[in-house]
Write a protein that holds these residues in place. Structure first.
Motif, PDB file in Angstrom:
ATOM      1  N   ARG A  75      -7.490 -11.860   7.229  1.00 41.95           N
ATOM      2  CA  ARG A  75      -6.403 -10.938   6.883  1.00 41.95           C
ATOM      3  C   ARG A  75      -6.946  -9.947   5.886  1.00 41.95           C
ATOM      4  O   ARG A  75      -7.924 -10.210   5.201  1.00 41.95           O
ATOM      5  CB  ARG A  75      -5.202 -11.671   6.312  1.00 41.95           C
ATOM      6  CG  ARG A  75      -5.491 -12.333   4.982  1.00 41.95           C
ATOM      7  CD  ARG A  75      -4.305 -13.153   4.518  1.00 41.95           C
ATOM      8  NE  ARG A  75      -4.622 -13.836   3.283  1.00 41.95           N
ATOM      9  CZ  ARG A  75      -4.321 -13.386   2.081  1.00 41.95           C
ATOM     10  NH1 ARG A  75      -3.692 -12.233   1.935  1.00 41.95           N
ATOM     11  NH2 ARG A  75      -4.637 -14.057   1.000  1.00 41.95           N
ATOM     12  N   CYS A 118       0.076  -9.580  11.386  1.00 41.85           N
ATOM     13  CA  CYS A 118       0.884  -8.890  10.372  1.00 41.85           C
ATOM     14  C   CYS A 118       2.040  -8.100  10.984  1.00 41.85           C
ATOM     15  O   CYS A 118       2.944  -7.672  10.271  1.00 41.85           O
ATOM     16  CB  CYS A 118       0.012  -7.991   9.510  1.00 41.85           C
ATOM     17  SG  CYS A 118      -0.773  -6.636  10.390  1.00 41.85           S
ATOM     18  N   THR A 119       2.020  -7.887  12.307  1.00 38.31           N
ATOM     19  CA  THR A 119       3.101  -7.131  12.947  1.00 38.31           C
ATOM     20  C   THR A 119       3.891  -7.962  13.963  1.00 38.31           C
ATOM     21  O   THR A 119       4.911  -7.491  14.458  1.00 38.31           O
ATOM     22  CB  THR A 119       2.563  -5.883  13.669  1.00 38.31           C
ATOM     23  OG1 THR A 119       1.647  -6.299  14.684  1.00 38.31           O
ATOM     24  CG2 THR A 119       1.893  -4.936  12.701  1.00 38.31           C
ATOM     25  N   CYS A 157      -5.263  -5.921   5.245  1.00 36.48           N
ATOM     26  CA  CYS A 157      -4.389  -4.844   4.771  1.00 36.48           C
ATOM     27  C   CYS A 157      -2.896  -5.162   4.865  1.00 36.48           C
ATOM     28  O   CYS A 157      -2.111  -4.594   4.139  1.00 36.48           O
ATOM     29  CB  CYS A 157      -4.677  -3.567   5.550  1.00 36.48           C
ATOM     30  SG  CYS A 157      -4.085  -3.624   7.252  1.00 36.48           S
ATOM     31  N   ARG A 158      -2.486  -6.030   5.786  1.00 33.99           N
ATOM     32  CA  ARG A 158      -1.076  -6.368   6.040  1.00 33.99           C
ATOM     33  C   ARG A 158      -0.251  -5.166   6.516  1.00 33.99           C
ATOM     34  O   ARG A 158       0.970  -5.180   6.452  1.00 33.99           O
ATOM     35  CB  ARG A 158      -0.423  -6.987   4.806  1.00 33.99           C
ATOM     36  CG  ARG A 158      -1.042  -8.286   4.368  1.00 33.99           C
ATOM     37  CD  ARG A 158      -0.343  -8.853   3.173  1.00 33.99           C
ATOM     38  NE  ARG A 158       1.061  -9.043   3.381  1.00 33.99           N
ATOM     39  CZ  ARG A 158       1.626 -10.163   3.803  1.00 33.99           C
ATOM     40  NH1 ARG A 158       0.880 -11.194   4.079  1.00 33.99           N
ATOM     41  NH2 ARG A 158       2.917 -10.232   3.941  1.00 33.99           N
ATOM     42  N   GLU A 159      -0.910  -4.099   6.976  1.00 38.43           N
ATOM     43  CA  GLU A 159      -0.196  -2.895   7.402  1.00 38.43           C
ATOM     44  C   GLU A 159      -0.610  -2.417   8.786  1.00 38.43           C
ATOM     45  O   GLU A 159      -0.427  -1.264   9.119  1.00 38.43           O
ATOM     46  CB  GLU A 159      -0.432  -1.778   6.385  1.00 38.43           C
ATOM     47  CG  GLU A 159       0.117  -2.097   5.021  1.00 38.43           C
ATOM     48  CD  GLU A 159      -0.179  -1.019   3.998  1.00 38.43           C
ATOM     49  OE1 GLU A 159      -0.763   0.013   4.369  1.00 38.43           O
ATOM     50  OE2 GLU A 159       0.172  -1.214   2.832  1.00 38.43           O
ATOM     51  N   ALA A 160      -1.223  -3.279   9.589  1.00 42.47           N
ATOM     52  CA  ALA A 160      -1.629  -2.958  10.969  1.00 42.47           C
ATOM     53  C   ALA A 160      -2.632  -1.819  11.041  1.00 42.47           C
ATOM     54  O   ALA A 160      -2.644  -1.061  11.995  1.00 42.47           O
ATOM     55  CB  ALA A 160      -0.402  -2.654  11.831  1.00 42.47           C
ATOM     56  N   ILE A 161      -3.469  -1.689  10.028  1.00 43.14           N
ATOM     57  CA  ILE A 161      -4.477  -0.639  10.019  1.00 43.14           C
ATOM     58  C   ILE A 161      -5.856  -1.208  10.344  1.00 43.14           C
ATOM     59  O   ILE A 161      -6.588  -0.668  11.156  1.00 43.14           O
ATOM     60  CB  ILE A 161      -4.497   0.091   8.659  1.00 43.14           C
ATOM     61  CG1 ILE A 161      -3.183   0.820   8.457  1.00 43.14           C
ATOM     62  CG2 ILE A 161      -5.667   1.049   8.569  1.00 43.14           C
ATOM     63  CD1 ILE A 161      -2.991   1.392   7.079  1.00 43.14           C
TER      64      ILE A 161
END
Length: 176
Positions: A60, A82-83, A62-66
């Motif tokens: 894991r 994360c999404t 960024c937790r922002e799908a980047i």
């Protein structure tokens, strides 16, 4: 409404040289529902399991799908943890979480990304400048554009890197 979800998670340690097994772990959703939480991302579920003492290896960042580092196979679909949302009101009671298929497993949900990064590097996924002289550029623009790729042999790579100035950056701000 269900109070627990069963998570089937592939467990494997390359260094122990044992066959992979599927761990079935219960995940309590009753306390989440009491707090008014009706859904969570798979990554949050994995983090909560780790906080309760379960030993699960996964990536894991960024937790922002980047970044894509939390990519895994969830219920038969390659997705980002994360999404991928698990809805406690209408999800199946069992969720299957496996590492990405067709990639060597290092441990549990962590796969060896060496081949992926070698392919990524080989395609040069960044902007590149190919300067043309003005006569050639004019002739290419006036000719059939489908033949431009045949003229790449006459293009040359720049000798230096072109850094973006603050003035150019200011022109871009707010355009996206």
């Amino acid at each position: 409404l269900m109070d627990t979800i069963k998570l089937n998670i592939l467990s494997f340690d390359f260094y122990k040289q044992e066959a992979p097994i599927v761990k079935t772990l219960p995940y309590d959703t009753k306390s989440k529902k009491a707090e008014g939480i009706t859904s969570e991302m798979v990554l949050d579920i994995l983090l909560n399991l780790q906080n309760t003492g379960m030993n699960i290896a996964y990536r894991r960042s960024c937790r922002e799908a980047i970044c894509g580092s939390c990519a895994m196979n969830i219920n038969g679909t390659n997705a980002l943890a994360c999404t991928y949302r698990v809805n406690y009101t209408n999800e199946p009671t069992t969720i299957n979480i496996y590492p990405l298929p067709h990639m060597p497993i290092v441990k549990d949900l962590v796969v060896d990304m060496k081949h992926f990064f070698n392919q990524y590097k080989s395609i040069s996924p960044y902007l590149q400048e190919y300067p043309l002289d003005s006569k050639l550029f004019t002739s290419l623009m006036l000719s059939d554009n489908t033949n431009i790729h045949k003229n790449y042999s006459i293009l040359s790579l720049p000798a230096i890197e072109h850094e973006q100035s603050k003035e150019h950056r200011n022109l871009l701000d707010g355009l996206y």
